[in-house]
Enzyme design. Structure first.
Site, PDB file in Angstrom:
ATOM      1  N   LYS A 231       0.699  -1.009   0.482  1.00 38.32           N
ATOM      2  CA  LYS A 231       0.331  -0.161   0.483  1.00 38.32           C
ATOM      3  C   LYS A 231       1.283   1.419  -0.157  1.00 38.32           C
ATOM      4  O   LYS A 231       2.223   1.884   1.109  1.00 38.32           O
ATOM      5  CB  LYS A 231      -0.941   0.273   1.368  1.00 38.32           C
ATOM      6  CG  LYS A 231      -1.748   1.156   1.476  1.00 38.32           C
ATOM      7  CD  LYS A 231      -2.674   1.143   3.014  1.00 38.32           C
ATOM      8  CE  LYS A 231      -3.161   2.578   2.978  1.00 38.32           C
ATOM      9  NZ  LYS A 231      -3.875   2.257   4.252  1.00 38.32           N
ATOM     10  N   ASP A 236      -2.343   9.632   4.163  1.00 38.95           N
ATOM     11  CA  ASP A 236      -3.784   9.553   4.113  1.00 38.95           C
ATOM     12  C   ASP A 236      -4.804  10.994   4.893  1.00 38.95           C
ATOM     13  O   ASP A 236      -4.620  10.423   6.093  1.00 38.95           O
ATOM     14  CB  ASP A 236      -4.597   8.067   5.310  1.00 38.95           C
ATOM     15  CG  ASP A 236      -5.988   7.424   4.692  1.00 38.95           C
ATOM     16  OD1 ASP A 236      -6.152   8.042   4.351  1.00 38.95           O
ATOM     17  OD2 ASP A 236      -5.852   6.769   5.614  1.00 38.95           O
ATOM     18  N   LYS A 243     -10.182  12.990   8.529  1.00 37.77           N
ATOM     19  CA  LYS A 243     -10.415  11.775   9.280  1.00 37.77           C
ATOM     20  C   LYS A 243     -10.090  13.028  10.792  1.00 37.77           C
ATOM     21  O   LYS A 243      -9.434  14.347  10.491  1.00 37.77           O
ATOM     22  CB  LYS A 243      -8.171  11.354   9.607  1.00 37.77           C
ATOM     23  CG  LYS A 243      -8.259  10.253   9.443  1.00 37.77           C
ATOM     24  CD  LYS A 243      -7.002   9.731   8.827  1.00 37.77           C
ATOM     25  CE  LYS A 243      -6.711   8.099   8.148  1.00 37.77           C
ATOM     26  NZ  LYS A 243      -7.324   6.987   8.888  1.00 37.77           N
ATOM     27  N   ASP A 254       1.798   5.858   6.056  1.00 42.38           N
ATOM     28  CA  ASP A 254       0.434   5.127   5.031  1.00 42.38           C
ATOM     29  C   ASP A 254       1.005   4.484   3.902  1.00 42.38           C
ATOM     30  O   ASP A 254       0.543   3.948   3.136  1.00 42.38           O
ATOM     31  CB  ASP A 254      -0.293   5.621   5.036  1.00 42.38           C
ATOM     32  CG  ASP A 254      -2.229   5.222   4.936  1.00 42.38           C
ATOM     33  OD1 ASP A 254      -1.492   3.754   5.421  1.00 42.38           O
ATOM     34  OD2 ASP A 254      -3.277   5.396   4.643  1.00 42.38           O
ATOM     35  N   ASP A 313     -12.257   7.255   3.146  1.00 46.32           N
ATOM     36  CA  ASP A 313     -10.568   6.486   4.232  1.00 46.32           C
ATOM     37  C   ASP A 313     -10.926   5.217   4.549  1.00 46.32           C
ATOM     38  O   ASP A 313      -9.584   5.229   4.794  1.00 46.32           O
ATOM     39  CB  ASP A 313     -11.471   7.182   6.007  1.00 46.32           C
ATOM     40  CG  ASP A 313      -9.874   7.094   6.882  1.00 46.32           C
ATOM     41  OD1 ASP A 313      -9.479   7.502   5.633  1.00 46.32           O
ATOM     42  OD2 ASP A 313      -9.752   7.120   7.631  1.00 46.32           O
ATOM     43  N   GLU A 315      -9.258   3.591   2.067  1.00 42.14           N
ATOM     44  CA  GLU A 315      -8.938   3.876   0.420  1.00 42.14           C
ATOM     45  C   GLU A 315      -7.685   2.493   0.247  1.00 42.14           C
ATOM     46  O   GLU A 315      -7.198   2.626  -1.041  1.00 42.14           O
ATOM     47  CB  GLU A 315      -8.283   5.048   0.249  1.00 42.14           C
ATOM     48  CG  GLU A 315      -6.817   5.355   1.073  1.00 42.14           C
ATOM     49  CD  GLU A 315      -7.070   4.919   2.837  1.00 42.14           C
ATOM     50  OE1 GLU A 315      -7.859   4.934   3.061  1.00 42.14           O
ATOM     51  OE2 GLU A 315      -5.764   4.539   2.996  1.00 42.14           O
ATOM     52  N   ARG A 317      -7.591  -0.127   0.847  1.00 39.86           N
ATOM     53  CA  ARG A 317      -7.800  -1.908  -0.089  1.00 39.86           C
ATOM     54  C   ARG A 317      -8.409  -1.241  -1.041  1.00 39.86           C
ATOM     55  O   ARG A 317      -8.477  -2.589  -2.273  1.00 39.86           O
ATOM     56  CB  ARG A 317      -9.135  -2.445   1.267  1.00 39.86           C
ATOM     57  CG  ARG A 317     -10.205  -1.034   1.328  1.00 39.86           C
ATOM     58  CD  ARG A 317     -11.468  -1.811   2.030  1.00 39.86           C
ATOM     59  NE  ARG A 317     -10.990  -1.426   3.780  1.00 39.86           N
ATOM     60  CZ  ARG A 317     -11.197  -1.524   5.024  1.00 39.86           C
ATOM     61  NH1 ARG A 317     -12.530  -2.117   5.070  1.00 39.86           N
ATOM     62  NH2 ARG A 317     -10.590  -1.189   5.681  1.00 39.86           N
TER      63      ARG A 317
HETATM   64  N1  BES Z   1      -4.220   4.285   6.927  1.00 44.12           N
HETATM   65  C1  BES Z   1      -5.723   3.703   8.111  1.00 44.12           C
HETATM   66  C2  BES Z   1      -5.250   3.019   8.354  1.00 44.12           C
HETATM   67  C3  BES Z   1      -4.338   3.166   9.833  1.00 44.12           C
HETATM   68  C4  BES Z   1      -5.177   3.680  10.674  1.00 44.12           C
HETATM   69  C5  BES Z   1      -2.821   2.876   9.848  1.00 44.12           C
HETATM   70  C6  BES Z   1      -4.037   4.004  11.984  1.00 44.12           C
HETATM   71  C7  BES Z   1      -2.499   3.152  10.693  1.00 44.12           C
HETATM   72  C8  BES Z   1      -2.457   3.752  12.002  1.00 44.12           C
HETATM   73  C9  BES Z   1      -6.877   3.831   6.812  1.00 44.12           C
HETATM   74  O1  BES Z   1      -6.742   3.789   5.324  1.00 44.12           O
HETATM   75  C10 BES Z   1      -8.037   3.798   7.808  1.00 44.12           C
HETATM   76  O2  BES Z   1      -8.077   4.752   7.403  1.00 44.12           O
HETATM   77  N2  BES Z   1      -8.700   2.452   7.575  1.00 44.12           N
HETATM   78  C11 BES Z   1      -9.793   2.912   8.612  1.00 44.12           C
HETATM   79  C12 BES Z   1     -11.036   2.005   7.853  1.00 44.12           C
HETATM   80  C13 BES Z   1     -12.897   2.017   7.958  1.00 44.12           C
HETATM   81  C14 BES Z   1     -13.385   3.938   7.622  1.00 44.12           C
HETATM   82  C15 BES Z   1     -13.367   1.555   7.629  1.00 44.12           C
HETATM   83  C16 BES Z   1      -9.425   2.602   9.909  1.00 44.12           C
HETATM   84  O3  BES Z   1      -8.932   1.259  10.134  1.00 44.12           O
HETATM   85  O4  BES Z   1     -10.210   2.820  10.664  1.00 44.12           O
HETATM   86 ZN    ZN Z   2      -7.642   5.793   5.524  1.00 44.01          ZN
HETATM   87 ZN    ZN Z   3      -4.927   4.814   4.874  1.00 47.07          ZN
END
Ligand code: BES
Ligand code: ZN
Ligand code: ZN
Length: 462
Positions: A231, A236, A243, A254, A313, A315, A317
Site C-alpha cells: 500500500k 491519508d 480523519k 501510510d 478513508d 482507501e 483496500r
Molecule cells: N491508514 C488507515 C489505517 C491506519 C490507522 C493505519 C492508524 C495506521 C494507523 C486506513 O486507511 C484507515 O483509515 N482505515 C479505516 C478503515 C475504516 C474507515 C473502515 C480505519 O481503520 O478506521
Molecule cells: Zn484511510
Molecule cells: Zn490508509
C-alpha cells in the site's frame, strides 16, 4: 556502520568496550587504567534469554553506546551465549548485525545537527576467533538491517516530501546498479488498464497517482514469481470522510507497506537470492477536494468488479484491489500484500505484531515461524466465509467498508479476498500495528520498517 573482526579486545582508548554482565541488575560504566571505557549491560535472568530477548539486547548495546557518544565499540561475540538460547553462530551473527544496524538508525534529515554532532556508531569490532565462520552472516544481517532502515527513512519522510512521484523516484534510486527492472505507470496508462480503484482514490489530489512495478528475476525461468504488493498511500487524510485531528499527522507513513516491498526486493537483490520476485506499489494521495471521490461513488476496478465506496478513508483496500488483479499477469505462485490497512488491527493485537490473513494454513504456519525467526512478529486473524457478508455491496459488487463497527481488520481482508480469487496462494499482512516503533524496543521514533525482515526470509525460504 562497519563491522570488523579481531581475536582479542583492542586496547585503544578510542574504542569503547560494550560487555554483557550476567545476573546484574543495572548497566554501569567503568574506566580502565589506559582510559578505555567499558559500558556494561546488566543481564537479568540469563536462563530466560531467548531469541526475542537477544534481539533487544543487541539493540540495547548500540543504544547504550550512542547515549555515551561512543562511535567505535568492541564486543565479545561469546557474550551473547546463554544457557537456553539454542542458535547457531551464523544465525546469531545475522540477528546481531541486523539489529545493531537497526538500533543505529535515526531520521535526522530535517533536524539541525547539534554542535557536538550526531551520535552514531561508526565502527563495531567483533571480538571472536570464529571470524571466518560468521563474517558472511554479519554481512547478510547488515544488508537486511540497512534495507529496513532505508524503508524507515522513506516512510518517515513528511507527506509533501514523499508524493507518489517521489516514491517512484525513490524506488528507481533504490535499485540503481542492481539486477532489478523498474516500470512506473502514470494515470494515463492506468486508465488504459482500467484501474478504477487507484484512479478513484487518487483523483482528489493534485499529485499524480503512480503504479510502481519492480522485477527481480534471478530464479529459474520455470519458477513462478512471488509478488509483493504494498500500500502506497503517501498521505491519508481520510478524503471526504476526513480523519479527526489527533492522529492524522502520522498518516505520512501510510505508504509503509509500499516502502517495505520496495526494500524487501532490494534486500533480495543485494543478497543475490536466486528467486523471482515482483514488487508492486499503487501510490496515491488521499485528499479531500472538489475532485475527490465521494462516499457512495461506485468505482470500476481492473478486475471488472465494481466497488461501492462507503467510506473514503478505507482507501488502502481500494488501491490494492487493482494491484492484486495486476499481479495475475505474472502467474505468481504466491502473492503477499502489505498494508497499514486498519486501526482495527491495532485494537485487536496492540502494537507488537502485524495481523496476517490467509486461507492457506501451511503458509500461515510458515509465516508465524518466520515471524519469530526474523523479529517481525505476526499473528493470524480469521477469514471465515461468514464474514463475506460484511463486504457485500448494495449498488456495487463489493463495499469498501464493513457493516459492523467491529472487526474492521477482518472486513479489510475479506474485501481484498474478493480480488485474490484467481491467485493460487495469497496472504494479507495488516502492518498498521507495526507502522511505528514503540517505547522499549531500542529503536528511534518513526517508521518501524516492518515487515522487511520477514519478507526477506520468506523470499529466501518459500
Ligand atoms: N491508514 C488507515 C489505517 C491506519 C490507522 C493505519 C492508524 C495506521 C494507523 C486506513 O486507511 C484507515 O483509515 N482505515 C479505516 C478503515 C475504516 C474507515 C473502515 C480505519 O481503520 O478506521
Ligand atoms: Zn484511510
Ligand atoms: Zn490508509
Amino acid at each position: 556502520m562497519q563491522f570488523t573482526f579481531n581475536p582479542t579486545i583492542p586496547e585503544d582508548k578510542d574504542i569503547t568496550i560494550v560487555s554483557l554482565v550476567p545476573e546484574q541488575e543495572q548497566s554501569f560504566v567503568q574506566l580502565k587504567d589506559n582510559g578505555q571505557k567499558i559500558l556494561s549491560i546488566g543481564v537479568k535472568d540469563v536462563e530466560k534469554i531467548n531469541r526475542r530477548k537477544l534481539i533487544l539486547l543487541t539493540r540495547q548495546a548500540v543504544a547504550l553506546a550512542r547515549s555515551h557518544r561512543a562511535a567505535k565499540i568492541a564486543f565479545e561475540f561469546s557474550d551473547f551465549t546463554f544457557p537456553k538460547l539454542r542458535m547457531t553462530d551464523e544465525d546469531k551473527a545475522e540477528v546481531i548485525a541486523t539489529n545493531m544496524e537497526m538500533a543505529n538508525f535515526e531520521f535526522t534529515k530535517y533536524r539541525t545537527e547539534p554542535e557536538e554532532g550526531w551520535s552514531f556508531v561508526t565502527d563495531i569490532i567483533v571480538v571472536t576467533s570464529k571470524a571466518s565462520n560468521i563474517k558472511k552472516s554479519f554481512e547478510k544481517g547488515q544488508i537486511i538491517g540497512q534495507e529496513v532502515n532505508a524503508s524507515r527513512a522513506l516512510a518517515t519522510n513528511p507527506g509533501d516530501e514523499m508524493t507518489p512521484k517521489m516514491l517512484a523516484e525513490s524506488a528507481k534510486k533504490a535499485v540503481e546498479g542492481l539486477n532489478v527492472k523498474v516500470e512506473v505507470l502514470g494515470e494515463k496508462e492506468m486508465k488504459k488498464l482500467g484501474m478504477g480503484g487507484v484512479l478513484g482514490v487518487g483523483q482528489g489530489s493534485d499529485a499524480e497517482s503512480q503504479f510502481i512495478i519492480l522485477e527481480y528475476m534471478a530464479g529459474k525461468k520455470s519458477e513462478k514469481p512471488i509478488v509483493l504488493a504494498g500500500k502506497g498511500v503517501t498521505f491519508d487524510t481520510g478524503g471526504l470522510n476526513i480523519k479527526p485531528g489527533d492522529h492524522m499527522y502520522e498518516m505520512h507513513m501510510d505508504m509503509s507497506g509500499g516502502a517495505a516491498v520496495i526494500h524487501a526486493i532490494v534486500a533480495a537483490a543485494k543478497l543475490k537470492l536466486k528467486k523471482n520476485v515482483v514488487a508492486i506499489v499503487p501510490a496515491v494521495e488521499n485528499m479531500p477536494s472538489g475532485s475527490s471521490y465521494h462516499p457512495g461513488d461506485i468505482l470500476k476496478s481492473m478486475s471488472g468488479k465494481t466497488i461501492e465506496v462507503i467510506n473514503t478513508d478505507a482507501e488502502g483496500r481500494v488501491i490494492l484491489s487493482d494491484a492484486l488483479t495486476y499481479s495475475e499477469r505474472y502467474e505468481p505462485r504466491l502473492v503477499v500484500d502489505v498494508a497499514t490497512l486498519t486501526g482495527s488491527a491495532i485494537a485487536a493485537l496492540g502494537p507488537r505484531a502485524s495481523a496476517i490473513f490467509t486461507r492457506d494454513e501451511k503458509l500461515e504456519t510458515t509465516l508465524r515461524k518466520l515471524g519469530e525467526e526474523s523479529g517481525d512478529y505476526v499473528w493470524p486473524l480469521p477469514m471465515w466465509e461468514e464474514y463475506e457478508e460484511g463486504v457485500k455491496g448494495t449498488f456495487g459488487d463489493v463495499a469498501n467498508s464493513g457493516k459492523s463497527r467491529y472487526g474492521g481488520a477482518i472486513d479489510g481482508a475479506m474485501f481484498l479476498q474478493q480480488f485474490a480469487q484467481n491467485l493460487p496462494s495469497w496472504v494479507h499482512i495488516d502492518i498498521a500495528p507495526r507502522m511505528t516503533t514503540i517505547e522499549g524496543e531500542f529503536l528511534s521514533k518513526g517508521s518501524a520498517g516492518a515487515p522487511i525482515r520477514l519478507l526477506t526470509k520468506l523470499i529466501e525460504k518459500y
